[in-house]
Write a protein that holds these residues in place. Sequence first.
Motif, mmCIF file in Angstrom:
data_model
loop_
_atom_site.group_PDB
_atom_site.id
_atom_site.type_symbol
_atom_site.label_atom_id
_atom_site.label_comp_id
_atom_site.label_asym_id
_atom_site.label_seq_id
_atom_site.Cartn_x
_atom_site.Cartn_y
_atom_site.Cartn_z
ATOM 1 N N ASP A 48 0.821 -1.214 0.000
ATOM 2 C CA ASP A 48 0.000 0.000 0.000
ATOM 3 C C ASP A 48 0.851 1.258 0.000
ATOM 4 O OD1 ASP A 48 -2.312 -1.469 -0.037
ATOM 5 O OD2 ASP A 48 -2.512 -1.523 2.140
ATOM 6 N N GLN B 213 -4.402 -3.618 -2.765
ATOM 7 C CA GLN B 213 -5.749 -3.658 -3.338
ATOM 8 C C GLN B 213 -5.698 -3.950 -4.841
ATOM 9 O OE1 GLN B 213 -4.675 -1.372 -1.194
ATOM 10 N NE2 GLN B 213 -5.986 -1.852 0.584
ATOM 11 N N LEU C 111 2.273 -10.006 5.830
ATOM 12 C CA LEU C 111 1.085 -9.270 6.244
ATOM 13 C C LEU C 111 0.720 -9.696 7.654
ATOM 14 C CD1 LEU C 111 -1.047 -9.681 2.981
ATOM 15 C CD2 LEU C 111 0.187 -7.629 3.691
ATOM 16 N N SER C 112 -0.017 -8.842 8.341
ATOM 17 C CA SER C 112 -0.443 -9.166 9.694
ATOM 18 C C SER C 112 -1.368 -10.381 9.683
ATOM 19 C CB SER C 112 -1.171 -7.973 10.322
ATOM 20 O OG SER C 112 -1.730 -8.335 11.576
ATOM 21 N N ARG C 113 -1.311 -11.143 10.750
ATOM 22 C CA ARG C 113 -2.184 -12.323 10.846
ATOM 23 C C ARG C 113 -3.657 -11.939 10.909
ATOM 24 N NH1 ARG C 113 1.208 -16.288 15.006
ATOM 25 N NH2 ARG C 113 3.079 -16.437 13.680
ATOM 26 N N ARG C 114 -3.928 -10.678 11.180
ATOM 27 C CA ARG C 114 -5.310 -10.209 11.131
ATOM 28 C C ARG C 114 -5.847 -10.248 9.704
ATOM 29 N NH1 ARG C 114 -4.485 -4.574 14.131
ATOM 30 N NH2 ARG C 114 -2.672 -4.675 12.735
ATOM 31 N N ASP C 115 -4.932 -10.264 8.730
ATOM 32 C CA ASP C 115 -5.324 -10.364 7.316
ATOM 33 C C ASP C 115 -5.238 -11.809 6.841
ATOM 34 O OD1 ASP C 115 -5.601 -7.550 7.089
ATOM 35 O OD2 ASP C 115 -3.430 -7.347 6.857
ATOM 36 N N LYS C 116 -5.602 -12.753 7.716
ATOM 37 C CA LYS C 116 -5.432 -14.162 7.380
ATOM 38 C C LYS C 116 -6.257 -14.583 6.167
ATOM 39 C CE LYS C 116 -8.889 -15.796 10.751
ATOM 40 N NZ LYS C 116 -9.115 -16.683 11.916
ATOM 41 N N ASP C 117 -7.415 -13.948 5.941
ATOM 42 C CA ASP C 117 -8.220 -14.296 4.760
ATOM 43 C C ASP C 117 -7.474 -13.934 3.479
ATOM 44 O OD1 ASP C 117 -10.250 -15.277 6.329
ATOM 45 O OD2 ASP C 117 -11.362 -13.378 6.372
ATOM 46 N N ILE C 118 -6.826 -12.763 3.477
ATOM 47 C CA ILE C 118 -6.040 -12.351 2.306
ATOM 48 C C ILE C 118 -4.857 -13.297 2.110
ATOM 49 C CG2 ILE C 118 -4.576 -10.515 1.364
ATOM 50 C CD1 ILE C 118 -6.350 -8.492 2.765
#
Length: 476
Positions: A161, A200, A223-230
């Motif tokens: 980004d 994006q 990427l952060s693990r909070r973005d696991k879906d990505i």
Amino acid sequence: MLGDFALLNAIIVIPARWSWQVNSWPDRSLEIFILVNNIALILAQTRFSTIIHRRVLGAGEVVRRIIGLSALQALVSYVLLKVFDYYLPIGWIQWGVGTAFFVCLLFKRLIERWFIKLYRQAGRNSRTVTLIGNDPELMTVYDKLALDDTQGYKVWGYYADEKMGEWTHSHQADSEKRKGNSTSPNVGTELELKHLGTLQEFMRLMKENPDELKLGDEVYVSLSRRDKDIIKRISRFCDHRVIRFYYVPVSVESIGLNLKRELLDDMEVFTTYENPLENVFNRAIKRLFDIVMSSIFLIPTMIMFPFIWIIIKIQSPGPIFFKQDRTGLDGRTFKMMKFRSMHVNKDADRLQATKNDPRKYPFGNFMRKSNIDELPQFFNVLKGDMSFVGPRPHMLAHTEQYSALIDQYMVRHFVKPGLTGWAQVTGFRGETKELWQMEGRVKRDIWYMEHWSIWLDIRIIWLTAKTIFIHDEHAY
């Protein structure tokens, strides 16, 4: 591998023609000797096959496999030949063949690796890489993959980004400073790391126009693990395109502990594990290794001593040895010995040597660059104050100074100090003008303590031995 077989047979056949022992063997014994040695090499290759083609590979692992291959081949050959004919006198001959095979194999592997590096430097046998994310950890990955063109990696660029911009430039400067390179052939390559688009844009292309997305052979995602879906979507996309996927934890999620993976039923958990040298068996192996190696190296030291004594006396009056209090195991103080490489001076216990230090005399300067001044420390190793490999012991003044500035500084004293160490062979040797240099040294000392193995010690010794012929510019 075919070259290994050719080398072994040449070692056996050529000397056998002039060996009186072989000429006294019964008929067909030489043919059987050759056959058994080749069978043994086949078995040894299944366990210690060559891996020099691997890209990110340390010299220590290559040496470990050479030792394993030659030792297993010799042992299996000896046992099989004794089963065939117990009274056949093959002991010394097999020992000679095994020793010659090990030495020749070592040089053969060096030549093979050299050719592979030249081949990859010419742009062949390369792998292309794409980075996703702008976490600083990805720049560490970039350092390992791209700054050494002999590994054959080409980084196409990164999706993030935000552009790395000035941070990339400063990272490059720090990287080159750590390596001591002012005119490296790779200087400037990090500035060419191309920004391919935002995250994006990458996700949109992956969904709408996947054929336009060129990622190369490998993808590294941080990427952060909070973005696991990505992360999962990128992983599945790579699987579908037969692209190697690697996940790099972001720096803020790194907890700085040495962890090992375990399974709790079908659930993956991680736990801390003890320093390998806290194990009694490992300590015994390391101590035995220290005693054997120091005994071996004290022989040339004693041979060289009269010549060193004469030159020192001519160039700089005073004692031959320099003895100084240093911080050792568990923070205890011991007397470390060196050949004196400086004129006698009052600042020896508080000031480090600098590049153009006026206290050094010519032969002392040569000794420091070639590590000859460190040879008397084998007496410290034999005594038990030091180890062959470990964190370098610091002056008491530096221990007091840096323990107040660096939180984990004293952790390095949980193991014995060494003649050489992981920090010294990875660019953190010599004068520490700035705090980050000592922080880097401490970080590597702790890494060594947590990852100790006898093979790591052998690798460090090999890298140190090379400095006798290729002088380290940080050695002064």
